[in-house]
Motif scaffolding. Structure first.
Motif, PDB file in Angstrom:
ATOM      1  N   HIS A 151       0.509  -1.208   0.117  1.00  0.00           N
ATOM      2  CA  HIS A 151      -0.373   0.230  -0.025  1.00  0.00           C
ATOM      3  C   HIS A 151       1.268   1.289  -0.117  1.00  0.00           C
ATOM      4  O   HIS A 151       0.524   2.268  -0.521  1.00  0.00           O
ATOM      5  CB  HIS A 151      -0.811  -0.204   1.067  1.00  0.00           C
ATOM      6  N   TYR A 152       2.498   0.952   0.461  1.00  0.00           N
ATOM      7  CA  TYR A 152       2.758   2.590   0.360  1.00  0.00           C
ATOM      8  C   TYR A 152       3.642   2.587  -1.146  1.00  0.00           C
ATOM      9  O   TYR A 152       4.569   3.296  -0.318  1.00  0.00           O
ATOM     10  CB  TYR A 152       3.625   2.082   2.105  1.00  0.00           C
ATOM     11  N   LEU A 153       3.404   1.831  -1.617  1.00  0.00           N
ATOM     12  CA  LEU A 153       3.858   2.283  -2.687  1.00  0.00           C
ATOM     13  C   LEU A 153       3.245   3.920  -3.576  1.00  0.00           C
ATOM     14  O   LEU A 153       3.831   4.140  -4.463  1.00  0.00           O
ATOM     15  CB  LEU A 153       3.400   1.005  -3.919  1.00  0.00           C
ATOM     16  N   PHE A 154       2.493   4.065  -2.922  1.00  0.00           N
ATOM     17  CA  PHE A 154       1.322   5.235  -3.415  1.00  0.00           C
ATOM     18  C   PHE A 154       2.743   6.749  -3.375  1.00  0.00           C
ATOM     19  O   PHE A 154       1.887   7.625  -4.521  1.00  0.00           O
ATOM     20  CB  PHE A 154       0.710   5.886  -2.042  1.00  0.00           C
ATOM     21  N   PRO A 155       3.549   6.987  -2.844  1.00  0.00           N
ATOM     22  CA  PRO A 155       4.628   8.032  -3.055  1.00  0.00           C
ATOM     23  C   PRO A 155       5.066   7.565  -4.610  1.00  0.00           C
ATOM     24  O   PRO A 155       5.411   8.401  -5.030  1.00  0.00           O
ATOM     25  CB  PRO A 155       5.505   7.887  -1.635  1.00  0.00           C
ATOM     26  N   VAL A 156       5.177   6.185  -4.584  1.00  0.00           N
ATOM     27  CA  VAL A 156       6.185   6.341  -6.158  1.00  0.00           C
ATOM     28  C   VAL A 156       5.216   6.156  -7.517  1.00  0.00           C
ATOM     29  O   VAL A 156       6.024   6.430  -8.250  1.00  0.00           O
ATOM     30  CB  VAL A 156       6.603   4.480  -6.222  1.00  0.00           C
ATOM     31  N   ILE A 157       3.781   6.238  -6.912  1.00  0.00           N
ATOM     32  CA  ILE A 157       2.536   6.247  -7.975  1.00  0.00           C
ATOM     33  C   ILE A 157       2.807   7.696  -8.409  1.00  0.00           C
ATOM     34  O   ILE A 157       2.629   7.747  -9.324  1.00  0.00           O
ATOM     35  CB  ILE A 157       1.502   5.053  -7.530  1.00  0.00           C
ATOM     36  N   ILE A 158       2.779   8.246  -7.475  1.00  0.00           N
ATOM     37  CA  ILE A 158       2.884   9.881  -7.442  1.00  0.00           C
ATOM     38  C   ILE A 158       3.696  10.432  -8.137  1.00  0.00           C
ATOM     39  O   ILE A 158       3.587  11.028  -9.030  1.00  0.00           O
ATOM     40  CB  ILE A 158       2.152  10.503  -5.874  1.00  0.00           C
ATOM     41  N   TRP A 212      14.832   7.805  -9.461  1.00  0.00           N
ATOM     42  CA  TRP A 212      15.305   7.204  -9.961  1.00  0.00           C
ATOM     43  C   TRP A 212      15.660   6.003  -8.964  1.00  0.00           C
ATOM     44  O   TRP A 212      15.290   4.487  -9.668  1.00  0.00           O
ATOM     45  CB  TRP A 212      16.124   7.023 -11.406  1.00  0.00           C
ATOM     46  N   MET A 213      16.335   6.037  -8.202  1.00  0.00           N
ATOM     47  CA  MET A 213      17.067   4.972  -7.566  1.00  0.00           C
ATOM     48  C   MET A 213      16.080   4.452  -6.979  1.00  0.00           C
ATOM     49  O   MET A 213      15.115   3.650  -6.728  1.00  0.00           O
ATOM     50  CB  MET A 213      18.247   5.479  -5.941  1.00  0.00           C
ATOM     51  N   ALA A 214      14.647   5.227  -6.243  1.00  0.00           N
ATOM     52  CA  ALA A 214      12.974   4.877  -5.393  1.00  0.00           C
ATOM     53  C   ALA A 214      12.880   3.749  -6.075  1.00  0.00           C
ATOM     54  O   ALA A 214      12.505   2.819  -6.014  1.00  0.00           O
ATOM     55  CB  ALA A 214      12.804   6.034  -5.225  1.00  0.00           C
ATOM     56  N   LEU A 215      12.755   4.306  -7.191  1.00  0.00           N
ATOM     57  CA  LEU A 215      11.739   4.061  -8.353  1.00  0.00           C
ATOM     58  C   LEU A 215      12.158   2.160  -8.771  1.00  0.00           C
ATOM     59  O   LEU A 215      11.679   1.715  -8.739  1.00  0.00           O
ATOM     60  CB  LEU A 215      12.085   4.689 -10.021  1.00  0.00           C
ATOM     61  N   ILE A 256      -1.748  -3.169  -3.888  1.00  0.00           N
ATOM     62  CA  ILE A 256      -1.609  -2.510  -5.165  1.00  0.00           C
ATOM     63  C   ILE A 256      -2.536  -1.398  -5.239  1.00  0.00           C
ATOM     64  O   ILE A 256      -2.196  -0.259  -5.616  1.00  0.00           O
ATOM     65  CB  ILE A 256      -0.764  -2.971  -6.056  1.00  0.00           C
ATOM     66  N   SER A 257      -3.660  -2.161  -5.679  1.00  0.00           N
ATOM     67  CA  SER A 257      -5.072  -1.246  -5.873  1.00  0.00           C
ATOM     68  C   SER A 257      -5.424  -0.082  -5.141  1.00  0.00           C
ATOM     69  O   SER A 257      -5.623   0.774  -5.106  1.00  0.00           O
ATOM     70  CB  SER A 257      -5.964  -2.379  -6.110  1.00  0.00           C
ATOM     71  N   SER A 258      -4.978  -0.688  -3.708  1.00  0.00           N
ATOM     72  CA  SER A 258      -5.545   0.231  -2.581  1.00  0.00           C
ATOM     73  C   SER A 258      -4.385   1.639  -2.571  1.00  0.00           C
ATOM     74  O   SER A 258      -5.104   2.756  -2.210  1.00  0.00           O
ATOM     75  CB  SER A 258      -5.076  -0.243  -1.439  1.00  0.00           C
ATOM     76  N   ALA A 259      -3.374   0.849  -3.686  1.00  0.00           N
ATOM     77  CA  ALA A 259      -2.428   2.431  -3.288  1.00  0.00           C
ATOM     78  C   ALA A 259      -2.436   3.194  -4.423  1.00  0.00           C
ATOM     79  O   ALA A 259      -2.776   4.603  -4.136  1.00  0.00           O
ATOM     80  CB  ALA A 259      -0.811   2.166  -3.589  1.00  0.00           C
ATOM     81  N   VAL A 260      -2.826   2.798  -5.494  1.00  0.00           N
ATOM     82  CA  VAL A 260      -3.722   3.438  -6.562  1.00  0.00           C
ATOM     83  C   VAL A 260      -4.986   4.502  -5.827  1.00  0.00           C
ATOM     84  O   VAL A 260      -4.739   5.132  -6.440  1.00  0.00           O
ATOM     85  CB  VAL A 260      -3.929   2.696  -7.678  1.00  0.00           C
ATOM     86  N   PHE A 261      -5.861   3.728  -5.834  1.00  0.00           N
ATOM     87  CA  PHE A 261      -7.329   4.147  -5.376  1.00  0.00           C
ATOM     88  C   PHE A 261      -6.375   5.555  -4.264  1.00  0.00           C
ATOM     89  O   PHE A 261      -7.484   6.488  -4.257  1.00  0.00           O
ATOM     90  CB  PHE A 261      -7.943   3.292  -4.454  1.00  0.00           C
ATOM     91  N   PHE A 262      -5.660   4.803  -3.721  1.00  0.00           N
ATOM     92  CA  PHE A 262      -5.107   5.824  -2.213  1.00  0.00           C
ATOM     93  C   PHE A 262      -4.586   7.085  -3.207  1.00  0.00           C
ATOM     94  O   PHE A 262      -4.321   8.813  -2.567  1.00  0.00           O
ATOM     95  CB  PHE A 262      -3.456   5.476  -1.664  1.00  0.00           C
TER      96      PHE A 262
END
Length: 302
Positions: free
Chosen positions: A101-108, A125-128, A155-161
């Motif tokens: 779920h904490y992938l949301f900063p990467v998605i943003i 880029w390193m974070a990605l 992962i979907s929850s991260a996208v929705f967040f």
């Protein structure tokens, strides 16, 4: 002193949020469904937040211009986020679900790159790369407690967040008090899940809900949906959203440790490394933003 108080509040909020998957799973074990847990949890939380609003004399009035963005943020973002994340707890361990779920900063960050053409520095880029490697380790069929459905839901929850964050940044919602937004989010979510229950003809919650089940739902409502939210809001106001996002990575750590010791959840070295890499990627993004802000301030001061 203000910084220390703000940091303490964010860490306290992250700790409470970290227990959310634990208490949700324990509520599942008493026979409650996701709809029943969500209806009770958000309903009780709405009452608690309303009491806090009354104590602070905050007006709950919503302007006409705020109604549409408010409903969009709640239905497309808040409800969808909580539904997918809560469902993921059924299939994968609480620590893995929270880490994904904490992938949301990467998605943003990726959205900013592809949509707004924002330049990414070396840290991002390193974070990605680190986050993608972490996902591979966690989602690999060879990992412990693997479930493709559970990983997809988390992962979907991260996208929705991410969608929720974008929607609550609407200029009309920025004028709304944070507690008012939290109150209506919980109230409407509770009503929506009540409708789900009635539509499915599931009346089980009206009679056989156990004292144990109600106890876990109360813990979720008081600690995870109201107290933690108030702590987080106050913490962000003290130290800023970027610092708060970095300290919030304490949440998946709490979920991982609590899941192992309380629920006896399995955790392989491969999965552990994946979760650590995802958390590290979030910290890198936060550090990159802090460094950018520091450089900007230095230029302004000159």
């Amino acid at each position: 002193m203000k910084q220390l108080r703000g940091m303490s509040l964010i860490i306290a909020a992250a700790t409470l949020f970290g227990f959310m998957p634990i208490w949700t799973k324990q509520a599942y074990a008493t026979g409650l469904s996701i709809s029943e847990i969500s209806f009770l949890r958000f309903g009780l939380a709405a009452v608690m937040i309303r009491i806090a609003m009354h104590y602070r004399r905050i007006d709950s009035h919503v302007r006409k211009q705020q109604i549409r963005p408010l409903f969009l943020s709640i239905f497309i973002g808040y409800i969808a986020t909580n539904l997918t994340l809560s469902l993921s707890y059924k299939y994968i361990s609480s620590g893995i679900a929270t880490s994904l779920h904490y992938l949301f900063p990467v998605i943003i960050m990726l959205l900013a790159y592809f949509i707004y053409h924002e330049k990414l520095n070396c840290y991002k880029w390193m974070a990605l790369v680190i986050s993608l490697t972490g996902i591979y380790l966690v989602a690999s069929p060879g990992g412990s407690n693997f479930s493709l459905r559970g990983v997809t839901l988390a992962i979907s929850s991260a996208v929705f967040f991410v969608i929720y964050v974008l929607l609550i940044n609407h200029h009309q919602l920025k004028k709304m008090d944070s507690l008012v937004l939290a109150f209506y989010s919980c109230l409407i979510s509770s009503l929506v899940f009540l409708i789900f229950i009635l539509m499915r003809g599931n009346w089980s919650m009206m009679l056989p809900i156990t004292l144990k089940g109600f106890f876990y739902v109360t813990l979720l409502s008081f600690f995870c949906s109201s107290t933690a939210m108030i702590f987080f809001i106050k913490g962000v106001q003290s130290i800023g959203s970027i610092n708060a996002s970095i300290l919030s990575t304490f949440e998946p750590v709490v979920s991982l440790v609590a899941g192992i010791f309380i629920l006896d959840e399995p955790l392989s070295w491969q999965t552990s490394m994946g979760c650590i890499m995802i958390i590290s990627a979030v910290i890198l993004i936060g550090y990159s933003n802090l460094a950018k802000d520091y450089v900007t301030r230095e230029k302004v001061n000159k």
